[in-house]
Design an enzyme around this catalytic site. Structure first.
Site, PDB file in Angstrom:
ATOM      1  N   CYS A  18       0.837  -1.197   0.000  1.00  0.00           N
ATOM      2  CA  CYS A  18       0.000   0.000   0.000  1.00  0.00           C
ATOM      3  C   CYS A  18       0.874   1.251   0.000  1.00  0.00           C
ATOM      4  CB  CYS A  18      -0.890  -0.028   1.241  1.00  0.00           C
ATOM      5  SG  CYS A  18      -2.053   1.334   1.346  1.00  0.00           S
ATOM      6  N   PRO A  19       0.599   2.184  -0.840  1.00  0.00           N
ATOM      7  CA  PRO A  19      -0.564   2.357  -1.705  1.00  0.00           C
ATOM      8  C   PRO A  19      -0.315   1.957  -3.157  1.00  0.00           C
ATOM      9  CG  PRO A  19       0.568   4.439  -1.596  1.00  0.00           C
ATOM     10  CD  PRO A  19       1.361   3.453  -0.746  1.00  0.00           C
TER      11      PRO A  19
END
Length: 86
Positions: A18-19
């Site tokens: 993430c992200p």
């Protein structure tokens, strides 16, 4: 998992956390035409909720399916999204 749709493009984001799976998916979707389907292949378990949240909050993107599976001893998450507008 039932992929009753033609995949236009595949983005492999294995090893990215993430992200980045969402960032790479957005970049790829932006280059697609309406009706095209993007497959995103990830190893980050958080991608299941991240891609779902991104698709539900983004106009022009429809989450078709998500699946979890095992490939070569590694858990892999597959996401299928359709571009609904250009």
């Amino acid at each position: 998992m039932s992929t009753d749709y033609d995949i236009t493009e595949t983005v492999d984001v294995k090893g990215l956390n993430c992200p980045m799976p969402v960032v790479k998916a957005k970049q790829a979707v932006d280059s697609l035409e309406s009706g095209d389907v993007l497959a995103v292949i990830a190893t980050d378990p958080g991608s299941m909720s991240d891609i779902k949240g991104w698709a539900s909050s983004t106009d022009g993107v429809e989450l078709l399916e998500q699946a979890e599976g095992d490939e070569d001893g590694e858990t892999v998450y597959r996401h299928y999204v359709r571009r609904t507008t250009t």
